[in-house]
Design an enzyme around this catalytic site. Structure first.
Site, PDB file in Angstrom:
ATOM      1  CB  ILE A 299      34.615 -12.535  83.328  1.00  0.00           C
ATOM      2  CG1 ILE A 299      33.421 -12.106  84.207  1.00  0.00           C
ATOM      3  CG2 ILE A 299      35.498 -13.522  84.094  1.00  0.00           C
ATOM      4  CD1 ILE A 299      32.401 -13.195  84.472  1.00  0.00           C
TER       5      ILE A 299
ATOM      6  CB  SER B 286      26.348 -19.441  85.574  1.00  0.00           C
ATOM      7  OG  SER B 286      25.551 -18.667  86.430  1.00  0.00           O
TER       8      SER B 286
ATOM      9  CE1 TYR C 138      23.977 -16.955  80.780  1.00  0.00           C
ATOM     10  CE2 TYR C 138      23.174 -17.043  83.051  1.00  0.00           C
ATOM     11  CZ  TYR C 138      24.225 -16.969  82.144  1.00  0.00           C
ATOM     12  OH  TYR C 138      25.513 -16.912  82.602  1.00  0.00           O
TER      13      TYR C 138
ATOM     14  CE  LYS D 203      26.831 -19.329  80.638  1.00  0.00           C
ATOM     15  NZ  LYS D 203      28.011 -19.150  79.799  1.00  0.00           N
TER      16      LYS D 203
HETATM   17  P1  NAD Z   1      30.167 -10.035  78.794  1.00  0.00           P
HETATM   18  O1  NAD Z   1      28.896  -9.849  78.066  1.00  0.00           O
HETATM   19  O2  NAD Z   1      30.855  -8.834  79.332  1.00  0.00           O
HETATM   20  O3  NAD Z   1      31.202 -10.860  77.902  1.00  0.00           O
HETATM   21  C1  NAD Z   1      30.782 -11.814  76.961  1.00  0.00           C
HETATM   22  C2  NAD Z   1      31.472 -11.491  75.650  1.00  0.00           C
HETATM   23  O4  NAD Z   1      31.084 -12.460  74.671  1.00  0.00           O
HETATM   24  C3  NAD Z   1      31.112 -10.113  75.095  1.00  0.00           C
HETATM   25  O5  NAD Z   1      32.294  -9.422  74.782  1.00  0.00           O
HETATM   26  C4  NAD Z   1      30.296 -10.425  73.838  1.00  0.00           C
HETATM   27  O6  NAD Z   1      30.474  -9.435  72.844  1.00  0.00           O
HETATM   28  C5  NAD Z   1      30.862 -11.774  73.442  1.00  0.00           C
HETATM   29  N1  NAD Z   1      29.952 -12.622  72.650  1.00  0.00           N
HETATM   30  C6  NAD Z   1      28.656 -12.923  72.903  1.00  0.00           C
HETATM   31  N2  NAD Z   1      28.174 -13.719  71.950  1.00  0.00           N
HETATM   32  C7  NAD Z   1      29.180 -13.923  71.057  1.00  0.00           C
HETATM   33  C8  NAD Z   1      29.277 -14.632  69.836  1.00  0.00           C
HETATM   34  N3  NAD Z   1      28.236 -15.283  69.316  1.00  0.00           N
HETATM   35  N4  NAD Z   1      30.463 -14.638  69.188  1.00  0.00           N
HETATM   36  C9  NAD Z   1      31.529 -13.951  69.685  1.00  0.00           C
HETATM   37  N5  NAD Z   1      31.480 -13.256  70.820  1.00  0.00           N
HETATM   38  C10 NAD Z   1      30.317 -13.234  71.510  1.00  0.00           C
HETATM   39  O7  NAD Z   1      29.876 -11.077  79.976  1.00  0.00           O
HETATM   40  P2  NAD Z   1      30.803 -11.513  81.199  1.00  0.00           P
HETATM   41  O8  NAD Z   1      30.151 -11.014  82.428  1.00  0.00           O
HETATM   42  O9  NAD Z   1      32.207 -11.203  80.926  1.00  0.00           O
HETATM   43  O10 NAD Z   1      30.541 -13.084  81.159  1.00  0.00           O
HETATM   44  C11 NAD Z   1      31.435 -13.959  80.490  1.00  0.00           C
HETATM   45  C12 NAD Z   1      30.869 -15.371  80.572  1.00  0.00           C
HETATM   46  O11 NAD Z   1      30.682 -15.725  81.928  1.00  0.00           O
HETATM   47  C13 NAD Z   1      29.493 -15.526  79.901  1.00  0.00           C
HETATM   48  O12 NAD Z   1      29.474 -16.787  79.259  1.00  0.00           O
HETATM   49  C14 NAD Z   1      28.531 -15.501  81.066  1.00  0.00           C
HETATM   50  O13 NAD Z   1      27.361 -16.256  80.782  1.00  0.00           O
HETATM   51  C15 NAD Z   1      29.358 -16.176  82.150  1.00  0.00           C
HETATM   52  N6  NAD Z   1      28.938 -15.784  83.505  1.00  0.00           N
HETATM   53  C16 NAD Z   1      28.842 -14.457  83.824  1.00  0.00           C
HETATM   54  C17 NAD Z   1      28.425 -14.085  85.100  1.00  0.00           C
HETATM   55  C18 NAD Z   1      28.244 -12.632  85.446  1.00  0.00           C
HETATM   56  O14 NAD Z   1      27.444 -12.330  86.347  1.00  0.00           O
HETATM   57  N7  NAD Z   1      28.944 -11.691  84.824  1.00  0.00           N
HETATM   58  C19 NAD Z   1      28.129 -15.068  86.055  1.00  0.00           C
HETATM   59  C20 NAD Z   1      28.269 -16.419  85.707  1.00  0.00           C
HETATM   60  C21 NAD Z   1      28.674 -16.756  84.408  1.00  0.00           C
HETATM   61  C1  WQD Z   2      21.987  -9.689  93.284  1.00  0.00           C
HETATM   62  C2  WQD Z   2      21.009  -9.322  94.394  1.00  0.00           C
HETATM   63  C3  WQD Z   2      18.746  -9.058  93.605  1.00  0.00           C
HETATM   64  C4  WQD Z   2      19.554  -5.562  91.070  1.00  0.00           C
HETATM   65  C5  WQD Z   2      22.621 -12.953  88.278  1.00  0.00           C
HETATM   66  C6  WQD Z   2      22.218 -14.086  87.373  1.00  0.00           C
HETATM   67  C7  WQD Z   2      23.161 -15.253  87.558  1.00  0.00           C
HETATM   68  C8  WQD Z   2      24.624 -14.823  87.387  1.00  0.00           C
HETATM   69  C9  WQD Z   2      24.953 -13.638  88.225  1.00  0.00           C
HETATM   70  C10 WQD Z   2      25.274 -15.154  85.099  1.00  0.00           C
HETATM   71  C11 WQD Z   2      19.667 -10.056  94.306  1.00  0.00           C
HETATM   72  C12 WQD Z   2      19.279  -7.733  94.104  1.00  0.00           C
HETATM   73  C13 WQD Z   2      19.654  -6.646  91.922  1.00  0.00           C
HETATM   74  C14 WQD Z   2      18.885  -4.396  91.506  1.00  0.00           C
HETATM   75  C15 WQD Z   2      18.465  -5.479  93.617  1.00  0.00           C
HETATM   76  N1  WQD Z   2      24.900 -14.401  86.027  1.00  0.00           N
HETATM   77  N2  WQD Z   2      19.119  -6.601  93.180  1.00  0.00           N
HETATM   78  N3  WQD Z   2      18.356  -4.407  92.778  1.00  0.00           N
HETATM   79  O1  WQD Z   2      20.386 -12.365  90.381  1.00  0.00           O
HETATM   80  O2  WQD Z   2      22.155 -13.135  92.040  1.00  0.00           O
HETATM   81  O3  WQD Z   2      22.541 -13.383  89.627  1.00  0.00           O
HETATM   82  O4  WQD Z   2      23.994 -12.593  87.988  1.00  0.00           O
HETATM   83  O5  WQD Z   2      25.422 -16.343  85.088  1.00  0.00           O
HETATM   84  O6  WQD Z   2      22.785 -16.199  86.609  1.00  0.00           O
HETATM   85  O7  WQD Z   2      20.898 -14.484  87.696  1.00  0.00           O
HETATM   86  O8  WQD Z   2      22.624 -11.138  90.597  1.00  0.00           O
HETATM   87  O9  WQD Z   2      23.317  -8.782  90.685  1.00  0.00           O
HETATM   88  O10 WQD Z   2      21.141  -9.360  89.540  1.00  0.00           O
HETATM   89  O11 WQD Z   2      21.316  -9.569  92.027  1.00  0.00           O
HETATM   90  O12 WQD Z   2      17.965  -5.428  94.756  1.00  0.00           O
HETATM   91  O13 WQD Z   2      18.742  -3.408  90.780  1.00  0.00           O
HETATM   92  O14 WQD Z   2      20.674  -7.925  94.251  1.00  0.00           O
HETATM   93  O15 WQD Z   2      17.395  -9.208  93.944  1.00  0.00           O
HETATM   94  O16 WQD Z   2      19.245 -10.282  95.631  1.00  0.00           O
HETATM   95  P1  WQD Z   2      21.801 -12.537  90.715  1.00  0.00           P
HETATM   96  P2  WQD Z   2      22.114  -9.649  90.622  1.00  0.00           P
END
Ligand code: NAD
Ligand code: WQD
Length: 344
Positions: free
Chosen positions: A12, A124, A148, A152
């Protein structure tokens, strides 16, 4: 503005930095590369035609963070750095609390010491836990159900306490729903290390031949086709949401919490079918048991973000699949140049 982006090499972060550079902001990126590659930022600079500053540092190291602020004056911080795998957080809770919570405490102390008090934080939808009231509104009780999610939730509480102690702080807590998709250039995208935990990267790795079959976790949920329903949000829409939140903070103090989701739900089978269309190939799947801890449905009420920021999701399920597929097809091994062996 000059923006410090923690975790900016990740999925992101890289898309958001591109948006910042295109909007005329300067970016300094801090990342320890624990879940990403520097190549993502080389590509961001290529697309933007502009340079940024990259500093390899770990936010759990307060001395390194202080040096970053001392030598790189910034106006605001976007804080993405964190570990994000739910299952791993159950196995290694201390690593998650240290990395996410202690890392954020260090960041806040360094910011305060350097008079930087504007922060956009990656929260999240996971903080809502298994609340069954859909769509989810920002005012609903938080109740994360895994370590996790609790990192948050705890960070949100720390930010609220800090702002209450000093009204100069301006904070945006952005609760992302299910981020998917990629930049339409196909040059940057999601590149998970190891087997993907999330549906979209798994489906796209099956489509590209890196894995055989998608396991559909649960087909007996009380949803139209029995599979889990989620609110998928295109990463370019998320990037726009960060930029809108930063603009808002430039003339509003306080802590502001916004859901970033589309408000639309899609089932696992719908995703597979839509991805098949985008990729022009069939994607084998197998109906498997439910994944422990999964909710049947998760949906955002995104109306507060529209009311306050004028932000709403503009992309569609078709563009989410088409953009994910373009990234995957052009970069079958992600940012790595050597082939990752197919899983037997
Ligand atoms: P990502 O793992 O691709 O990016 C996170 C980055 O943080 C990575 O580049 C990692 O190397 C870096 N990082 C981790 N720990 C670190 C540390 N101690 N010091 C410096 N860098 C560090 O994940 P993303 O999907 O881009 O997510 C970004 C943020 O959004 C995260 O905080 C994640 O929890 C949150 N988030 C992600 C999702 C999702 O599904 N992708 C959903 C909701 C919230
Ligand atoms: C989506 C749907 C699964 C994988 C997670 C974290 C949440 C947030 C976003 C960070 C669900 C189904 C998945 C697979 C499947 N991240 N599934 N087969 O669980 O909604 O959210 O990511 O903050 O905290 O929990 O996302 O993409 O894992 O699942 O059937 O191999 O797909 O059961 O219904 P989720 P997901």
């Amino acid at each position: 503005m000059k923006i410090l982006v923690t975790g900016g090499c990740g999925y992101i972060g890289s898309h958001t930095i591109l948006r910042l550079l295109e909007g005329g902001h300067d970016a300094t990126v801090v990342d320890n590369l624990s879940n990403s590659q520097y190549e993502s930022l080389l590509r961001v600079q290529k697309i933007a035609g502009r340079e940024l500053v990259f500093l390899e540092a770990d936010i759990t190291d307060p001395v390194a963070l202080d040096r970053v602020f001392e030598h790189n004056p910034v106006d605001a911080v976007i804080h993405f750095a964190g570990l994000k795998a739910v299952g791993e957080s159950v196995q290694e809770p201390l690593r998650y609390y240290r990395n996410n919570v202690t890392g954020t405490l260090n960041l806040l102390e360094s910011m305060d010491a350097h008079d930087v008090r504007t922060l956009v934080f990656s929260s999240s939808a996971t903080v809502y836990g298994n609340n069954p009231q859909m769509p989810l509104k920002e005012g609903y009780a938080r109740g994360a159900t895994n370590p996790y999610g609790r990192t948050k939730q705890q960070i949100e509480e720390i930010l609220i306490d800090l702002q209450a102690s000093d009204p100069r702080w301006r904070m945006a807590l952005l609760r992302y729903f299910n981020p998917v998709g990629a930049h339409p250039s196909g040059l940057i995208g999601e590149d998970p290390l190891g087997p993907p935990n999330n549906l979209f990267p798994f489906v796209s790795q099956v489509a590209v031949g890196r894995r055989d079959t998608v396991n559909v976790f649960g087909s007996d949920y009380p949803t139209p086709d029995g599979t889990g329903v989620r609110d998928y949000i295109h990463v370019m829409d998320l990037a726009a949401g960060h930029s809108a939140a930063l603009d808002y903070l430039s003339d509003h103090q306080g802590v502001h919490t916004w859901n970033l989701g589309s408000g639309q739900g899609h089932s696992v089978l719908e995703i597979i079918r839509s991805f098949e269309k985008a990729a022009g190939r069939s994607i084998p799947y197998n109906l498997a048991d439910r994944r422990p801890g999964d909710a049947p449905v998760s949906l955002a009420d995104p109306s507060s973000a529209f009311r306050d920021l004028g932000w709403k999701a503009a992309e569609t399920l078709e563009s989410m699949c088409a953009d994910s597929w373009r990234w995957q097809e052009n970069n079958p091994n992600g940012y790595r140049t050597e082939a990752v062996p197919a899983v037997p």
